[in-house]
Scaffold this active site. Structure first.
Site, PDB file in Angstrom:
ATOM      1  N   ALA A   1       4.362   6.080   6.539  1.00 34.13           N
ATOM      2  CA  ALA A   1       4.712   5.395   7.782  1.00 34.13           C
ATOM      3  C   ALA A   1       6.204   5.541   8.060  1.00 34.13           C
ATOM      4  O   ALA A   1       6.623   5.882   9.183  1.00 34.13           O
ATOM      5  CB  ALA A   1       4.320   3.928   7.701  1.00 34.13           C
TER       6      ALA A   1
ATOM      7  N   SER B   1       0.831  -1.207   0.000  1.00 32.44           N
ATOM      8  CA  SER B   1       0.000   0.000   0.000  1.00 32.44           C
ATOM      9  C   SER B   1       0.864   1.256   0.000  1.00 32.44           C
ATOM     10  O   SER B   1       2.045   1.229   0.351  1.00 32.44           O
ATOM     11  CB  SER B   1      -0.955   0.030   1.198  1.00 32.44           C
ATOM     12  OG  SER B   1      -0.386   0.696   2.300  1.00 32.44           O
ATOM     13  N   MET B   2       0.233   2.368  -0.370  1.00 30.67           N
ATOM     14  CA  MET B   2       0.926   3.656  -0.396  1.00 30.67           C
ATOM     15  C   MET B   2       1.281   4.128   1.016  1.00 30.67           C
ATOM     16  O   MET B   2       2.124   5.005   1.192  1.00 30.67           O
ATOM     17  CB  MET B   2       0.047   4.719  -1.062  1.00 30.67           C
ATOM     18  CG  MET B   2      -1.184   5.098  -0.275  1.00 30.67           C
ATOM     19  SD  MET B   2      -2.153   6.348  -1.112  1.00 30.67           S
ATOM     20  CE  MET B   2      -3.491   6.563   0.084  1.00 30.67           C
ATOM     21  N   LYS B   3       0.644   3.554   2.038  1.00 35.40           N
ATOM     22  CA  LYS B   3       0.893   3.991   3.411  1.00 35.40           C
ATOM     23  C   LYS B   3       2.320   3.684   3.869  1.00 35.40           C
ATOM     24  O   LYS B   3       2.788   4.249   4.861  1.00 35.40           O
ATOM     25  CB  LYS B   3      -0.110   3.325   4.354  1.00 35.40           C
ATOM     26  CG  LYS B   3      -1.559   3.698   4.092  1.00 35.40           C
ATOM     27  CD  LYS B   3      -1.851   5.140   4.415  1.00 35.40           C
ATOM     28  CE  LYS B   3      -3.348   5.441   4.369  1.00 35.40           C
ATOM     29  NZ  LYS B   3      -3.649   6.828   4.733  1.00 35.40           N
ATOM     30  N   ASP B   4       3.027   2.803   3.159  1.00 33.54           N
ATOM     31  CA  ASP B   4       4.429   2.535   3.500  1.00 33.54           C
ATOM     32  C   ASP B   4       5.247   3.826   3.465  1.00 33.54           C
ATOM     33  O   ASP B   4       6.152   4.029   4.270  1.00 33.54           O
ATOM     34  CB  ASP B   4       5.047   1.540   2.512  1.00 33.54           C
ATOM     35  CG  ASP B   4       4.457   0.148   2.621  1.00 33.54           C
ATOM     36  OD1 ASP B   4       3.602  -0.073   3.484  1.00 33.54           O
ATOM     37  OD2 ASP B   4       4.862  -0.717   1.821  1.00 33.54           O
TER      38      ASP B   4
END
Length: 457
Positions: free
Chosen positions: A47, A41-44
């Site tokens: 984060a 996911s793009m949340k890597d």
């Protein structure tokens, strides 16, 4: 060549042209496929940025614990970074999140606490509140707070935005993304608009979220908030990462339309993506049909991977149970107000009017319940004929009092695509009717009688 740890593989995800689902639309439609990140996911991106910035500021120290409220994907990104850097993780999730997300987080060593969805953010049981409380009680812990931590948007300003600009050779004219925390939407939009101020940014919202209405009115209307199923977009709060000045327009997408488009992306484009990806594409294409020209290039962010949703939108039985499979007839709130042919006309009464006025409306219109509004047309309460009758029997003089003296809580708003079983479960002795907004933002009322008619037809 090799990488020293998994977090070094974050970023540089591909742009893929959409062909089938975008047929008939002018211009070029490109998808930024973020499931190529190691955590799918793009949340890597954000984060890692939040952790690195916290380390630089001395907020996060060796051996610390990362505590965050997440819809799943941010937790995965934080967990991967934590593994590489030697931190522990505790995550709180709302119970509407898929079991796959919960299982994946536990698989990478995180402690997961599941919290109720349908409570206000300030409720001590909400996943926001529990994360904050754990942070206060846990020594040497760090609460990233992805909603208000500006490192979120900064990560996309520094990485995702430049990638899109370079991959399109500066030809991008429109950028579309789902808006949840606001990081990817606003971080990318800020970078792209600095390169070309005429680039249009399109935010994708969901019914039950406050974003679109707030953008258009700058008013936080709690009547816009009601339960919805789509994960990862929409909010009942205004995160600091959402800069409404960077979002030119919003498009709202129903749970059903997002879910069906997600399955189409897998079947027709070979993109096995998550639910909010379908919402982003559906909303972006709705905008594109009316606004794009031949030479325009639209880039849509696809945030995550379909493995998070195997038990939901990729499960036929789950889709049927929620009325999302088009092959099955399943009445929705939209169907009911369409069939009513005006019978769902909404009568309201002002809170400062006298009870005797409410009685006249009940009598003349042949209705048994009324939403109560204030001077700004906000829904602040409700009254029913049975409630007024009981009050008048107890005290006949009360008819000269204002409606607000006897009103109950407002009728609950529901999504336009709420199915008959969901609607039936929400009407009870404490909630005599439901309210729903149509595509034109007009409010309709759904009563027990409407449900009975829908069932019998």
């Amino acid at each position: 060549m090799y990488y020293n740890s998994i977090i070094e593989t974050i970023g540089n995800t591909p742009l893929v042209k959409l062909n089938s689902v975008s047929q008939g639309i002018k211009g070029t439609i490109l998808a930024k496929v973020e499931y190529f990140n190691p955590g799918n996911s793009m949340k890597d991106r954000m984060a890692l940025k939040m952790i690195e910035d916290a380390e630089k500021e001395g907020v996060l120290k060796p051996g610390g614990t990362i505590i965050e409220g997440t819809s799943g994907n941010t937790g995965m990104g934080l967990a991967l970074a934590a593994i590489s850097k030697g931190y522990k993780c505790i995550f709180t999730l709302a119970d509407k999140q898929s079991q796959e997300k919960i299982d994946i987080l536990r698989a990478v060593g995180a402690e997961v606490i599941v919290c109720p969805t349908n409570v206000p953010p300030e409720d001590p049981r909400s996943y926001y509140s529990i994360a904050k409380k754990l942070n206060e009680e846990t020594p040497n812990s760090f609460y990233p707070n992805q909603y208000d931590n500006l490192s979120n948007a900064k990560a996309h300003y520094e990485t995702t935005g430049p990638e899109i600009w370079e991959q399109t050779e500066g030809k991008v004219t429109h950028y579309a993304a789902g808006v949840g925390t606001g990081g990817s939407m606003c971080g990318v939009a800020k970078y792209l608009k600095e390169q070309n101020e005429s680039i249009v940014s399109v935010g994708i919202d969901t019914y039950g979220s406050v974003f679109k209405h707030y953008k258009e009115t700058r008013q936080f209307d709690e009547n816009e908030i009601y339960p919805y199923l789509t994960e990862g977009i929409g909010e009942d709060i205004l995160p600091k990462n959402v800069d409404f000045n960077l979002i030119d327009t919003f498009v709202k997408v129903t749970d059903k339309d997002g879910a069906i488009m997600t399955r189409r992306l897998a079947r027709e484009e070979g993109l096995f993506v998550g639910w909010s990806c379908g919402s982003a594409v559906y909303g972006a294409l709705e905008y594109a049909r009316k606004n794009l020209e031949e030479n325009d290039v639209m880039v849509i962010i696809l945030p995550d991977h379909g493995t998070r949703y195997l038990g939901k939108i990729y499960n036929d039985n789950w889709m049927k149970d929620h009325g999302f499979l088009e092959a099955r007839e399943f009445a929705t709130a939209k169907d009911i107000i369409s069939r009513n042919n005006g019978r769902s006309q909404l009568f309201t009464i002002r809170e400062d009017l006298k009870i005797e006025e409410a009685i006249k409306i009940f009598s003349s219109e042949g209705i048994s319940q009324l939403p109560v509004i204030d001077s700004d047309d906000h829904f602040v309460g409700s009254v029913t004929d049975t409630k007024l009758l009981g009050s008048l029997i107890e005290n006949p003089e009360i008819k000269s009092e204002s409606v607000k003296e006897v009103m109950d809580k407002p009728f609950q708003f529901v999504a336009l695509n709420s199915t008959l079983d969901v609607l039936s479960s929400l009407i009870n002795k404490d909630n005599k009717a439901l309210l729903v907004r149509d595509e034109a933002n007009k409010v309709h009322i759904i009563t027990q009688q409407d449900l009975l008619l829908a069932i019998s037809n």
